[in-house]
Design an enzyme around this catalytic site. Sequence first.
Site, PDB file in Angstrom:
ATOM      1  N   ASP A 156     -22.272   3.779  22.209  1.00 39.95           N
ATOM      2  CA  ASP A 156     -23.052   2.631  21.793  1.00 39.95           C
ATOM      3  C   ASP A 156     -23.599   2.841  20.381  1.00 39.95           C
ATOM      4  O   ASP A 156     -24.104   3.924  20.056  1.00 39.95           O
ATOM      5  CB  ASP A 156     -24.210   2.430  22.785  1.00 39.95           C
ATOM      6  N   GLU A 167     -18.380   2.062  19.346  1.00 34.43           N
ATOM      7  CA  GLU A 167     -18.850   0.751  18.917  1.00 34.43           C
ATOM      8  C   GLU A 167     -19.184   0.961  17.432  1.00 34.43           C
ATOM      9  O   GLU A 167     -20.220   1.539  17.115  1.00 34.43           O
ATOM     10  CB  GLU A 167     -20.090   0.311  19.698  1.00 34.43           C
TER      11      GLU A 167
END
Length: 733
Positions: free
Chosen positions: A342, A379
């Site tokens: 993330d 990401e």
Amino acid sequence: MTISPTKSHPALGAVLTEDGCDFRLVAPRAERVELALVNDDGTTIRNVDMRRDGKIWWTRVEGVNEGQRYGYRIHGEWNPDAGLRANPAKLLVDPYARAVTAGVDYTGPIFDHTAESDYEPDTRDSAQHVPLSVVVADSPAPEPIARRRPLEECVIYETHVKGFTIMHPAVPEHMRGRYAGLAYPAVIEHLKELGVNAIELLPLHQFVSEPFIMGRGLSNYWGYNTLAYFAPHGAYCSVGTEGDQVREFKNMVSALHRAGIEVILDVVYNHTCEGSHEGPTLSFRGIDHKGYYRLTDDLRNDYDVTGCGNSVDTGHEEVLDLIHESLRYWVTEMGVDGFRFDLATTLIRDSAHGVDQNHEFKKRLAADPVFDDIKLIAEPWDMGPYGYQVGRWGKGWSEWNDRYRGLVRDYWRSQVHGVSEFASRIAGSPDIFDHDDRPPSSSINFLDAHDGFCLRDLVSYNGKHNEANGEGNRDGSDDNRSWNCGAEGETDDPAVNALRHRQVRNMLATLIMSDGTPMFCAGDEMGRTQQGNNNAYCQDNRINWVHWDLLESWGDVFAAAKRFIALRASSPLLQADDYHYRTEVTDADGEPLGRYEMAWMNGYSGEMGEGDWNDGARRLLGKYVSDASGEAILTWFYAGDQPIEVTMPPLPWGTSYQIVASTADEGELPTEDLAPGQTFTMPGRTVVAMKVAVPTTAAQLSELTRPVAEPAAEPAVLEAVESAAQETTGPAQ
């Protein structure tokens, strides 16, 4: 219970020995560290002073057994102007704890500062109001998967441990929404029938909810608010939170591995649950605020590039050690097959907060053989300066491709200028990723994820409807690129609903037939809806949960997804480990076969020409891929709303064309094979995949393309022709 300081065991955290437990904690700025052993009712059994060895504090306590609860108290300087916030009144979770008890009492003294000032210490004890670390015994690692697939062979299914099974009718009630529920045979059978072979689980490192969410009567459902990076989230365990979650998680991994399904974890190393310095002190801030977090130049405030209050500082060796060892633990001890990072850009910022693609974080993973066949997915952005790093992570990494998401959404709502960029996206985005010897699987193609509209809502809502979040519908993205197909939200209009089904089929088919690695959300194949909420992070309820009763009414979507996934799995052409270009295919002798590894077809004459590429109104594109094996695949993508005549490419592109999968309704397409130059009517808004028979040798090609000589006419035929001509025009003069 006796205490015998020792340095015999190098592992950090709590490690059981034959007669007790070793405890080790990194706290370089501490002046004194106490280990607090805690009863089940939250009262402290005793506090144990630990010994110091450089940056590490350690002790051994004899008589400690599995399940013992504990925490740490850090004594040291309280000086926020220097980034130091030691406060021994706050009982802290061990960053290396392998299990954590549930719950934070948000009405208790969980902040290290007073209500009046963020920079004055609160001396009230927090022990009765915070989660506790738990001593966990070693246990065998899960059963390994028979073969970890390369990413190009994977179809990734993003799901939530709780939301996926909490409403599954076949799962026993006590297992629903738990690790055991995800491992239940009926659930695994659904995944196998669909054809997915990798699941990406939303965060399951132990997490807690933010105070402001709890204040609205909601909770952090997604889990992007980590407290402990070695501990599986206790609330997802069906039997207990004092080590049972570790065993149940391992059993889940073993069950998925036996079914041939890999397990990828969505991990949140970029920030923690403590938020800014105004937030609660539960672990990291109390141990070493200046060490764990990026701070502003005045050292009083957090330098936030995550939008979550704090940013973990990987410029410090202790922080890199924590992340590295956590990742190793989840691979070697917990059996996982990959990670999705993330806001990954935060992890590669240097001491000046700049982005460094040669960061030590990446170097460590590249040098560690533990990660040789482990999937690393970034990401590739965060909220800070130069945070958008799509296409820049290099070999060994794959990346979420948001440009794929945006363009393909636009294509199916006819908000594109022609098909040029669409071709790039479904070819694996070579303009972004084809450098430094990176394969097409570097692009994680997706049209939806947990964050944003699910596929059904993408075709049901023009705008977000996040009122349930309690933020006045101001949260969530306004750039949805959605189209409601003629009615906002749910409708009884059969034409609108039929179009929505078709559009979801089209998007799933496009995703599966694109080069790169496809990923979609759990429930997309059965019409899951979030009722127009595109930021459902705080909705632990039916808004987020998968409704298994929709599977029957959305069975057409499930069937289409299943067909296209099976087609992808059946052909190496659709699992490319290198980029296709207009490279001529040759036979075993090196002779050209008159076709290319990739070509783009216009639907009327063969290959796309310059005029076709420059036609902004064009909505039809044929993607043709082939090799020397005797097979080619031609996929037509048509986003126009009216039927169109499509002509099969001439020889030598193929000798016959067989439709093997489509998003059309029954009876809309021909069932017989088509010949070169033959046409068929393609309905509006449809994807059609064809297997193409092709010659495998130059000799076969020559025979197929050799001009056919006209046979000599018989005398009687010549006389008949001459007689007919005279009757029509009269005798020749």
